[in-house]
Design an enzyme around this catalytic site. Structure first.
Site, PDB file in Angstrom:
ATOM      1  N   SER A 180       0.838  -1.205   0.000  1.00 43.93           N
ATOM      2  CA  SER A 180       0.000   0.000   0.000  1.00 43.93           C
ATOM      3  C   SER A 180       0.870   1.252   0.000  1.00 43.93           C
ATOM      4  O   SER A 180       0.386   2.341  -0.295  1.00 43.93           O
ATOM      5  CB  SER A 180      -0.928   0.009   1.225  1.00 43.93           C
ATOM      6  OG  SER A 180      -0.202  -0.242   2.411  1.00 43.93           O
ATOM      7  N   GLU A 214      -9.405  -9.719   2.949  1.00 40.56           N
ATOM      8  CA  GLU A 214      -9.729  -8.308   2.684  1.00 40.56           C
ATOM      9  C   GLU A 214     -11.062  -8.189   1.945  1.00 40.56           C
ATOM     10  O   GLU A 214     -11.271  -8.850   0.906  1.00 40.56           O
ATOM     11  CB  GLU A 214      -8.596  -7.670   1.857  1.00 40.56           C
ATOM     12  CG  GLU A 214      -8.879  -6.216   1.511  1.00 40.56           C
ATOM     13  CD  GLU A 214      -7.655  -5.446   1.032  1.00 40.56           C
ATOM     14  OE1 GLU A 214      -6.533  -5.993   1.043  1.00 40.56           O
ATOM     15  OE2 GLU A 214      -7.840  -4.273   0.646  1.00 40.56           O
TER      16      GLU A 214
HETATM   17  O1  KIV Z   1      -0.522  -3.410   1.450  1.00 40.39           O
HETATM   18  C1  KIV Z   1      -1.261  -3.379   2.435  1.00 40.39           C
HETATM   19  O2  KIV Z   1      -1.290  -2.424   3.230  1.00 40.39           O
HETATM   20  C2  KIV Z   1      -2.139  -4.517   2.658  1.00 40.39           C
HETATM   21  C3  KIV Z   1      -3.279  -4.354   3.629  1.00 40.39           C
HETATM   22  C4  KIV Z   1      -4.373  -3.618   2.952  1.00 40.39           C
HETATM   23  C5  KIV Z   1      -3.734  -5.630   4.205  1.00 40.39           C
HETATM   24  O3  KIV Z   1      -1.980  -5.539   2.051  1.00 40.39           O
END
Ligand code: KIV
Length: 263
Positions: A46, A181
């Site tokens: 993310s 998710e």
């Molecule tokens: O990349 C991320 O932050 C994630 C979360 C949304 C679980 O995979």
């Protein structure tokens, strides 16, 4: 809080105590997240969206992930650090081994990868060589283009059956943790009950063993957020207090509520 390991999370699942995961990408936030009592930190891809400004996680590289994993691990000696294997860094077992090696040598305690049955062989090989694996099912953001957007998964009986089958198979392959998710809460509850390994939810209702949120979302810094996000900075005087409010809400069962869930 002593040093958290996967055995700590296994024991918490067995005793029904909820655990908390927050994403972090640098040493300072990693330290604070440890101080407020989150058991685990996710160095999530993310970061492609919240740090780098992309509209998906797809541009993130293994070099980016190794750099941020090193930063996070320097800031926090006690939390369990999970690092994401980014897009196309685990297309074969050998490539996954090389990519995971970079993240483990950067200080991660576990690597996370998105996908189900097709990853079984890769998961077994990593586990065999001493690399613990967290799998990720449901809305797997690296597949956003295949899904046609960031959409809730597992709503039809066929999709739900397939996610449950994937979860069982990745556990059998040796995964030690699972992220679910954006799936209906009844499906997440069912999977969490059926699996022996701890399950972390994000937009997956109140019945998973732990909860994770992207730090920028829970601090109210993100412009467009999903239904499952709550701004924990509301009414708080400091970032530490906001992060602690999230930890306390997960542990007490105050978050997530019905308003944060999908059916
Ligand atoms: O990349 C991320 O932050 C994630 C979360 C949304 C679980 O995979």
């Amino acid at each position: 809080m002593g040093k958290i390991t996967i055995s700590t999370l296994d024991k918490m699942k067995a005793s029904g105590e909820k655990f908390v995961c927050i994403t972090a990408y640098d040493a300072t936030f990693s330290r604070i997240i440890g101080e407020v009592g989150a058991e685990t930190i996710l160095v999530g891809d993310s970061l492609g969206m919240v740090l780098q400004g992309h509209d998906s996680t797809i541009p993130v590289t293994i070099g980016d992930m190794a750099y941020h994993t090193r930063c996070v691990c320097r800031g926090n000696p006690q939390s369990l650090v999970i690092a994401d294997l980014p897009f196309m860094s685990y297309t074969t077992a050998n490539q996954a081994m090389e990519s995971a090696t970079q993240l483990m040598q950067a200080g991660a305690h576990m690597v996370k990868m998105e996908g189900g049955t097709w990853l079984s062989d890769t998961i077994s090989k990593l586990v065999e060589r001493g690399i613990p694996v967290c799998a990720h099912l449901g809305l797997t953001p690296q597949s956003v283009n295949a899904f046609g957007g960031f959409k809730v998964q597992g709503r039809t009986p066929k999709e739900a059956k397939s996610i449950l089958a994937d979860a069982v198979e990745i556990q059998d392959a040796g995964a030690r943790l699972l992220v679910l998710e954006c799936i209906p809460s009844h499906l997440a509850a069912d999977i969490s009950r059926k699996l022996d390994i701890p399950v972390i939810g994000i937009g997956a209702g109140p019945d998973t063993d732990g909860q994770v949120l992207v730090m920028h979302d829970l601090l109210g810094l993100t412009q467009h957020t999903a239904r499952f996000v709550q701004n924990f900075m509301a009414g708080q005087g400091s970032i530490s207090d906001g992060l602690r409010a999230f930890v306390d809400a997960v542990k007490s069962g105050a978050y997530p509520t019905e308003a944060h869930t999908y059916s």
